[in-house]
Design an enzyme around this catalytic site. Structure first.
Site, PDB file in Angstrom:
ATOM      1  N   HIS A   1       0.858  -1.331  -0.073  1.00  0.00           N
ATOM      2  CA  HIS A   1       0.089  -0.087   0.346  1.00  0.00           C
ATOM      3  C   HIS A   1       0.975   1.796  -0.068  1.00  0.00           C
ATOM      4  O   HIS A   1       0.079   2.380  -0.178  1.00  0.00           O
ATOM      5  CB  HIS A   1      -0.770  -0.460   1.221  1.00  0.00           C
ATOM      6  N   HIS A   2       2.095   1.423   0.277  1.00  0.00           N
ATOM      7  CA  HIS A   2       3.010   2.693  -0.486  1.00  0.00           C
ATOM      8  C   HIS A   2       3.752   3.107  -1.468  1.00  0.00           C
ATOM      9  O   HIS A   2       3.953   3.967  -1.242  1.00  0.00           O
ATOM     10  CB  HIS A   2       3.875   2.376   0.456  1.00  0.00           C
ATOM     11  N   ALA A   3       3.473   2.132  -2.425  1.00  0.00           N
ATOM     12  CA  ALA A   3       3.717   1.972  -3.414  1.00  0.00           C
ATOM     13  C   ALA A   3       2.707   3.060  -3.951  1.00  0.00           C
ATOM     14  O   ALA A   3       1.733   3.767  -4.141  1.00  0.00           O
ATOM     15  CB  ALA A   3       3.902   1.251  -4.428  1.00  0.00           C
TER      16      ALA A   3
ATOM     17  N   HIS B   1       0.751   3.808   7.671  1.00  0.00           N
ATOM     18  CA  HIS B   1      -0.759   4.207   7.637  1.00  0.00           C
ATOM     19  C   HIS B   1      -0.288   3.810   5.626  1.00  0.00           C
ATOM     20  O   HIS B   1       0.485   3.716   5.045  1.00  0.00           O
ATOM     21  CB  HIS B   1      -0.237   5.723   7.316  1.00  0.00           C
TER      22      HIS B   1
ATOM     23  N   ASP C   1      -0.667   5.316   3.245  1.00  0.00           N
ATOM     24  CA  ASP C   1      -0.721   6.560   2.192  1.00  0.00           C
ATOM     25  C   ASP C   1      -0.448   6.258   0.514  1.00  0.00           C
ATOM     26  O   ASP C   1      -1.083   7.149   0.294  1.00  0.00           O
ATOM     27  CB  ASP C   1       0.681   6.893   2.542  1.00  0.00           C
TER      28      ASP C   1
END
Length: 390
Positions: free
Chosen positions: A131-133, A171, A173
């Site tokens: 989920h950070h990419a 998070h 993000d």
């Protein structure tokens, strides 16, 4: 619609490997898959290997120049460009990184397609949840954002309301950024407070762009939050938002790094609380989204003790055959764990904290309690924007 769940799996996803000293050890995926098999869950799911995400799919979220940079580093890791977040300590370049990252993304996109088209009611890709990419860069062990790509594909197929719930300790993000100004997507992230943990985002004041105010919700939990507080925070925020939004599909991310044994974060959540929230997400999908549920993995760096058990519970819940927490783990799996890792495997599917007791928000809150302050901050920031009482 088929009542059976799909488990998205291709053994090649274990090639997502940043090297022997990196905390994201792909053995966590292999051991999860073996534990799912050891419990006989293959009889209750359709195991499907989806094709890798192609360039047109990747471009639903990622910039063309970034995809080209990943491809170049994949062909020659020495060509990695730090400006794209590749070749860093968090995201070292490795041969074949584009292919395996696209494969993981393809499993999440395939899960979304299967659920939207009615081929499956639930679909799980525990190799996903990266989920950070960002659209133009790698970040936080994530090359392609499969969660955002799955949501973007649902929108492409005609979905008008997709809710995303992220309970990873970090998070969500990248997913928030991808849909920051899109009112069709509600993103809800429960995570350790950005003061104490990467990526230092996910403040309650982050509520969405000018065309989508109130579409991003962030519950920033104090370090040290345990089972009762974590589950209380989830139920104090998430169900009311989902009931209001009424998504057509629910996409959830189940990073296992909230656990008290995780080496990279500071929450104190047990396997039993993780299971309780997995059950809650399943129930929300049935209550508000016609049962349509795409469940993803995520972080998790206690690769023997925690991750395989947590995600096996997730698969079992999706399959309609939940595993009782006190269940003894098959001895054959424990032997394989020792043979592969020289670590002793856990004996049961519980941390001994089931059932998880918590106090519901409706019973009142303590304005001096740090957990309740975090919940109230999230509600005050976003609820009025959605026409709800904070």
């Amino acid at each position: 619609m088929s009542g059976r769940a799909q488990l998205m799996w291709d053994e090649a996803v274990t090639g997502y490997d940043f090297g022997p000293d990196h905390p994201m050890d792909p053995v966590r995926l292999a051991l999860t898959r073996r534990l799912v098999g050891a419990f006989g869950l293959d009889r209750d799911v359709d195991v499907v290997a989806a094709k890798p995400a192609g360039e047109s799919t990747l471009r639903l979220v990622h910039r063309q120049d970034y995809v080209e940079a990943v491809k170049a580093a994949s062909a020659d890791p020495r060509a990695a460009e730090g400006a794209y977040g590749i070749g860093t300590l968090d995201d070292p370049a490795f041969a074949g990184m584009h292919e395996v990252s696209a494969l993981i993304a393809g499993q999440s996109v395939g899960a979304a397609e299967a659920v939207w088209r009615g081929d499956a009611l639930h679909a799980v890709n525990f190799a996903g949840g990266l989920h950070h990419a960002m659209p133009g860069s790698a970040s936080g062990f994530c090359i392609y954002n499969d969660a955002a790509l799955a949501i973007a594909r649902l929108l492409e197929l005609g979905a008008e309301r997709v809710a995303y719930i992220d309970v990873d300790v970090h998070h969500g993000d990248g997913v928030q950024a991808a849909f920051w100004d899109d009112p069709r997507v509600l993103t809800v992230s429960l995570h350790e407070h950005p003061r104490t943990l990467f990526p230092q985002t996910g403040w309650p004041e982050e509520t969405g762009g000018p065309n989508a105010e109130g579409s991003a919700v962030n519950v920033a939990l104090p370090a040290g939050t345990g089972d009762a507080g974590w589950v209380r925070a989830f139920h104090a925020v998430v169900p009311e938002l989902i009931a209001d939004f009424r998504p057509q599909v629910l996409v959830t991310q189940h990073g296992a790094d909230t656990h008290f044994e995780d080496p990279l974060a500071h929450l104190a959540v047990s396997l039993d609380a993780q299971r309780a929230v997995q059950v809650a997400c399943h129930d929300l999908a049935h209550e508000y989204a016609g049962g349509r549920w795409v469940a993803l993995g995520g972080g998790g760096y206690a690769v023997v003790e925690v991750v395989p058990r947590s995600w096996t519970h997730l698969v079992a819940i999706a399959a309609g055959r939940p595993i009782e927490p006190e269940t003894v783990i098959p001895e054959g799996w424990r032997q394989e764990v020792f043979a592969r890792t020289r670590q002793l495997a856990p004996a049961r599917m519980t941390d001994g904290r089931w059932p998880v007791a918590f106090s519901g928000w409706e019973s009142g809150y303590d304005p001096a309690d740090r957990l309740d302050q975090a919940v109230l901050a999230a509600r005050k920031a976003t609820y009025p924007l959605r026409g709800l009482l904070p």
